[in-house]
Design an enzyme around this catalytic site. Structure first.
Site, PDB file in Angstrom:
ATOM      1  N   HIS A  10     -14.708   1.240   0.060  1.00 24.17           N
ATOM      2  CA  HIS A  10     -13.552   0.426   0.386  1.00 24.17           C
ATOM      3  C   HIS A  10     -12.373   1.071   0.896  1.00 24.17           C
ATOM      4  O   HIS A  10     -11.297   0.423   1.024  1.00 24.17           O
ATOM      5  CB  HIS A  10     -13.256  -0.211  -0.767  1.00 24.17           C
ATOM      6  CG  HIS A  10     -14.172  -1.354  -1.442  1.00 24.17           C
ATOM      7  ND1 HIS A  10     -14.184  -1.921  -2.505  1.00 24.17           N
ATOM      8  CD2 HIS A  10     -15.417  -1.889  -0.621  1.00 24.17           C
ATOM      9  CE1 HIS A  10     -15.411  -2.679  -2.750  1.00 24.17           C
ATOM     10  NE2 HIS A  10     -16.146  -2.720  -1.673  1.00 24.17           N
ATOM     11  N   CYS A  68      -4.492   6.703  20.429  1.00 24.15           N
ATOM     12  CA  CYS A  68      -4.138   5.865  21.582  1.00 24.15           C
ATOM     13  C   CYS A  68      -2.809   5.423  22.089  1.00 24.15           C
ATOM     14  O   CYS A  68      -2.373   5.036  23.203  1.00 24.15           O
ATOM     15  CB  CYS A  68      -5.194   4.444  21.518  1.00 24.15           C
ATOM     16  SG  CYS A  68      -4.256   3.241  20.330  1.00 24.15           S
ATOM     17  N   CYS A  84      -6.111   2.654  12.951  1.00 25.04           N
ATOM     18  CA  CYS A  84      -5.820   1.893  14.305  1.00 25.04           C
ATOM     19  C   CYS A  84      -6.687   0.757  14.428  1.00 25.04           C
ATOM     20  O   CYS A  84      -7.872   0.865  14.637  1.00 25.04           O
ATOM     21  CB  CYS A  84      -5.645   2.953  15.366  1.00 25.04           C
ATOM     22  SG  CYS A  84      -5.245   1.993  16.889  1.00 25.04           S
ATOM     23  N   GLN A 113     -15.683   2.320  -5.232  1.00 23.37           N
ATOM     24  CA  GLN A 113     -14.991   1.304  -4.601  1.00 23.37           C
ATOM     25  C   GLN A 113     -13.487   1.451  -4.696  1.00 23.37           C
ATOM     26  O   GLN A 113     -12.733   0.906  -4.160  1.00 23.37           O
ATOM     27  CB  GLN A 113     -15.182   0.174  -5.468  1.00 23.37           C
ATOM     28  CG  GLN A 113     -16.691  -0.403  -5.353  1.00 23.37           C
ATOM     29  CD  GLN A 113     -16.835  -1.571  -6.567  1.00 23.37           C
ATOM     30  OE1 GLN A 113     -16.578  -2.783  -6.367  1.00 23.37           O
ATOM     31  NE2 GLN A 113     -17.410  -1.002  -7.696  1.00 23.37           N
ATOM     32  N   ASN A 114     -13.081   2.625  -5.297  1.00 27.25           N
ATOM     33  CA  ASN A 114     -11.847   2.970  -5.613  1.00 27.25           C
ATOM     34  C   ASN A 114     -11.299   3.545  -4.339  1.00 27.25           C
ATOM     35  O   ASN A 114     -11.749   4.433  -3.638  1.00 27.25           O
ATOM     36  CB  ASN A 114     -11.521   3.896  -6.602  1.00 27.25           C
ATOM     37  CG  ASN A 114     -11.888   3.286  -8.032  1.00 27.25           C
ATOM     38  OD1 ASN A 114     -11.988   2.129  -7.817  1.00 27.25           O
ATOM     39  ND2 ASN A 114     -11.802   3.784  -9.057  1.00 27.25           N
ATOM     40  N   VAL A 115      -9.757   3.134  -4.001  1.00 28.13           N
ATOM     41  CA  VAL A 115      -8.931   3.838  -2.874  1.00 28.13           C
ATOM     42  C   VAL A 115      -8.217   4.819  -3.164  1.00 28.13           C
ATOM     43  O   VAL A 115      -7.447   5.447  -2.565  1.00 28.13           O
ATOM     44  CB  VAL A 115      -8.143   2.424  -2.149  1.00 28.13           C
ATOM     45  CG1 VAL A 115      -9.176   1.344  -1.746  1.00 28.13           C
ATOM     46  CG2 VAL A 115      -7.382   1.791  -2.869  1.00 28.13           C
ATOM     47  N   THR A 120     -16.816  -1.319 -13.152  1.00 22.65           N
ATOM     48  CA  THR A 120     -16.816  -2.200 -12.161  1.00 22.65           C
ATOM     49  C   THR A 120     -17.051  -3.440 -12.735  1.00 22.65           C
ATOM     50  O   THR A 120     -18.212  -3.702 -13.424  1.00 22.65           O
ATOM     51  CB  THR A 120     -17.292  -1.832 -10.737  1.00 22.65           C
ATOM     52  OG1 THR A 120     -17.399  -2.707  -9.867  1.00 22.65           O
ATOM     53  CG2 THR A 120     -18.910  -1.388 -11.161  1.00 22.65           C
ATOM     54  N   TYR A 166       0.878  -1.413   0.138  1.00 23.68           N
ATOM     55  CA  TYR A 166       0.150   0.071   0.018  1.00 23.68           C
ATOM     56  C   TYR A 166       0.954   1.404  -0.038  1.00 23.68           C
ATOM     57  O   TYR A 166       0.462   2.138  -0.476  1.00 23.68           O
ATOM     58  CB  TYR A 166      -0.996  -0.059   1.178  1.00 23.68           C
ATOM     59  CG  TYR A 166      -2.267  -1.133   0.879  1.00 23.68           C
ATOM     60  CD1 TYR A 166      -3.101  -0.689  -0.100  1.00 23.68           C
ATOM     61  CD2 TYR A 166      -2.127  -2.367   1.561  1.00 23.68           C
ATOM     62  CE1 TYR A 166      -3.940  -1.822  -0.252  1.00 23.68           C
ATOM     63  CE2 TYR A 166      -3.007  -3.309   1.342  1.00 23.68           C
ATOM     64  CZ  TYR A 166      -4.094  -3.135   0.359  1.00 23.68           C
ATOM     65  OH  TYR A 166      -5.077  -3.884   0.089  1.00 23.68           O
TER      66      TYR A 166
HETATM   67  P1  NAD Z   1     -12.066  -4.840 -11.359  1.00 25.78           P
HETATM   68  O1  NAD Z   1     -10.514  -4.663 -11.465  1.00 25.78           O
HETATM   69  O2  NAD Z   1     -12.723  -5.935 -10.864  1.00 25.78           O
HETATM   70  O3  NAD Z   1     -12.769  -4.618 -12.723  1.00 25.78           O
HETATM   71  C1  NAD Z   1     -12.452  -3.222 -13.537  1.00 25.78           C
HETATM   72  C2  NAD Z   1     -13.612  -3.123 -14.641  1.00 25.78           C
HETATM   73  O4  NAD Z   1     -13.252  -1.968 -15.350  1.00 25.78           O
HETATM   74  C3  NAD Z   1     -13.772  -4.480 -15.611  1.00 25.78           C
HETATM   75  O5  NAD Z   1     -15.196  -4.672 -15.771  1.00 25.78           O
HETATM   76  C4  NAD Z   1     -13.339  -3.619 -16.688  1.00 25.78           C
HETATM   77  O6  NAD Z   1     -14.091  -4.150 -17.968  1.00 25.78           O
HETATM   78  C5  NAD Z   1     -13.551  -2.000 -16.642  1.00 25.78           C
HETATM   79  N1  NAD Z   1     -12.734  -1.192 -17.137  1.00 25.78           N
HETATM   80  C6  NAD Z   1     -11.339  -1.404 -17.462  1.00 25.78           C
HETATM   81  N2  NAD Z   1     -10.904  -0.563 -18.240  1.00 25.78           N
HETATM   82  C7  NAD Z   1     -11.983   0.614 -18.327  1.00 25.78           C
HETATM   83  C8  NAD Z   1     -12.228   1.740 -18.965  1.00 25.78           C
HETATM   84  N3  NAD Z   1     -10.843   2.379 -19.633  1.00 25.78           N
HETATM   85  N4  NAD Z   1     -13.294   2.345 -19.103  1.00 25.78           N
HETATM   86  C9  NAD Z   1     -14.312   1.438 -18.425  1.00 25.78           C
HETATM   87  N5  NAD Z   1     -14.395   0.351 -17.783  1.00 25.78           N
HETATM   88  C10 NAD Z   1     -13.066  -0.049 -17.702  1.00 25.78           C
HETATM   89  O7  NAD Z   1     -12.603  -3.372 -10.474  1.00 25.78           O
HETATM   90  P2  NAD Z   1     -14.013  -3.444  -9.346  1.00 25.78           P
HETATM   91  O8  NAD Z   1     -15.106  -4.047  -9.908  1.00 25.78           O
HETATM   92  O9  NAD Z   1     -13.681  -1.825  -8.951  1.00 25.78           O
HETATM   93  O10 NAD Z   1     -13.347  -4.336  -8.160  1.00 25.78           O
HETATM   94  C11 NAD Z   1     -11.877  -4.143  -7.811  1.00 25.78           C
HETATM   95  C12 NAD Z   1     -11.603  -3.977  -6.175  1.00 25.78           C
HETATM   96  O11 NAD Z   1     -10.150  -3.657  -6.173  1.00 25.78           O
HETATM   97  C13 NAD Z   1     -12.405  -2.624  -5.897  1.00 25.78           C
HETATM   98  O12 NAD Z   1     -12.922  -3.122  -4.618  1.00 25.78           O
HETATM   99  C14 NAD Z   1     -11.234  -1.721  -5.340  1.00 25.78           C
HETATM  100  O13 NAD Z   1     -11.224  -1.355  -3.949  1.00 25.78           O
HETATM  101  C15 NAD Z   1      -9.975  -2.506  -5.678  1.00 25.78           C
HETATM  102  N6  NAD Z   1      -9.135  -1.586  -6.674  1.00 25.78           N
HETATM  103  C16 NAD Z   1      -8.901  -0.204  -6.626  1.00 25.78           C
HETATM  104  C17 NAD Z   1      -8.212   0.484  -7.621  1.00 25.78           C
HETATM  105  C18 NAD Z   1      -8.175   1.865  -7.500  1.00 25.78           C
HETATM  106  O14 NAD Z   1      -8.652   2.422  -6.253  1.00 25.78           O
HETATM  107  N7  NAD Z   1      -8.107   2.635  -8.608  1.00 25.78           N
HETATM  108  C19 NAD Z   1      -7.491  -0.336  -8.536  1.00 25.78           C
HETATM  109  C20 NAD Z   1      -7.764  -1.542  -8.405  1.00 25.78           C
HETATM  110  C21 NAD Z   1      -8.380  -2.400  -7.419  1.00 25.78           C
END
Ligand code: NAD
Length: 241
Positions: free
Chosen positions: A108, A138, A116, A90-92, A176, A55
């Site tokens: 997420h 803490c 902590c 869902q992105n971090v 997603t 991370y």
């Molecule tokens: P995933 O990786 O499972 O799926 C990605 C989806 O994005 C796929 O369906 C794919 O077809 C689509 N995609 C790829 N490129 C694209 C584009 N240019 N335009 C539109 N769609 C596109 O992602 P998820 O469903 O979000 O699940 C992944 C988990 O992993 C999440 O919980 C997340 O927390 C984490 N994650 C986050 C990041 C981030 O913060 N950017 C990156 C990787 C994983």
């Protein structure tokens, strides 16, 4: 179109064109690691040094990326329609915020925050995390972890998300894969609440049949187009046959 209640769910695909890799496209590997090794409480317990390193690298990598046209279009929509728009991610990463979105529900967690495990204090943090660091609340040593919701843990903001869905006229899911629950179940809940459901994705997600409409293509093209149509009132809010 006059403002209507919209709930937007974004996933890794919206940030792909900014240069942040998704993980489903690479056989369950996230940047070369098995997802369970770096995104589960068991993985952290087994090798906290590896997980912190993972991370820390992801956090540092944020400095080299910029929001793309899809993040910017959603920020414009939020500015124009205010609290009628609920943005759930869902992105971090922090690309929605850097594009100008102010209210973002990070279900997420966030790379730029720490938690902590002892006292559950959460705080913004841009620096590398190490096991030896004390918790600022803490004072415990060895209890800090990334503020990321790992597999098997309860996502954040679920009450706010459910409330927003009960008011939603439109639910749109962007980039997603539909593999991670409960995020993947939000479309069903939105439909039960009477919203029109829309998917924007590079390829249909595993739950694509649950959506009323789909726009297949890169987020940087499809999202600005959809936002433009929505704001001008030319988007068809009714399910396609
Ligand atoms: P995933 O990786 O499972 O799926 C990605 C989806 O994005 C796929 O369906 C794919 O077809 C689509 N995609 C790829 N490129 C694209 C584009 N240019 N335009 C539109 N769609 C596109 O992602 P998820 O469903 O979000 O699940 C992944 C988990 O992993 C999440 O919980 C997340 O927390 C984490 N994650 C986050 C990041 C981030 O913060 N950017 C990156 C990787 C994983």
């Amino acid at each position: 179109m006059s403002p209507t209640n919209v709930v937007i769910l974004t996933g890794a695909g919206i940030s792909a064109e900014s240069g942040i890799p998704t993980f489903r496209g690479s056989d369950g590997l996230w940047e070369g690691h098995r997802v369970e090794d770096v995104a589960s409480p068991e993985g952290f317990a087994a090798n906290p040094t590896l997980v912190h390193q993972f991370y820390n690298l992801r956090r540092a990598a944020l400095k080299a990326v910029e929001p793309n046209a899809a993040h910017q279009a959603l920020a414009r929509l939020q500015k124009t329609w205010g609290n009628r728009v609920t943005l759930v991610t869902q992105n971090v990463d922090d690309l929605h915020e850097r594009a100008g979105s102010t209210e973002v529900l990070h279900m997420h967690g966030e790379l730029l925050a720490a938690l902590c495990a002892g006292c559950e204090h959460r705080f913004k943090s841009r620096t590398d995390l190490k096991q030896t660091m004390p918790c600022p609340a803490c004072g415990a040593h060895g209890s800090l972890r990334p503020d990321i919701v790992w597999f098997g843990e309860m996502p954040y903001c679920m009450d706010d998300i459910h409330h927003a869905l009960t008011q939603a006229k439109i639910f749109v899911s962007i980039g997603t894969s539909g593999n991670v629950y409960p995020a993947a179940g939000l479309v069903r809940m939105a439909a039960l609440c009477g919203a029109t459901t829309i998917e924007i994705n590079l390829e249909p997600s595993v739950n694509t049949s649950e959506f009323d409409q789909r726009f297949i293509g890169p987020a940087s093209v499809e999202v600005p187009r959809w936002v433009e149509q929505l704001v001008r009132g030319t988007a068809d809010p009714l399910p396609q046959a």
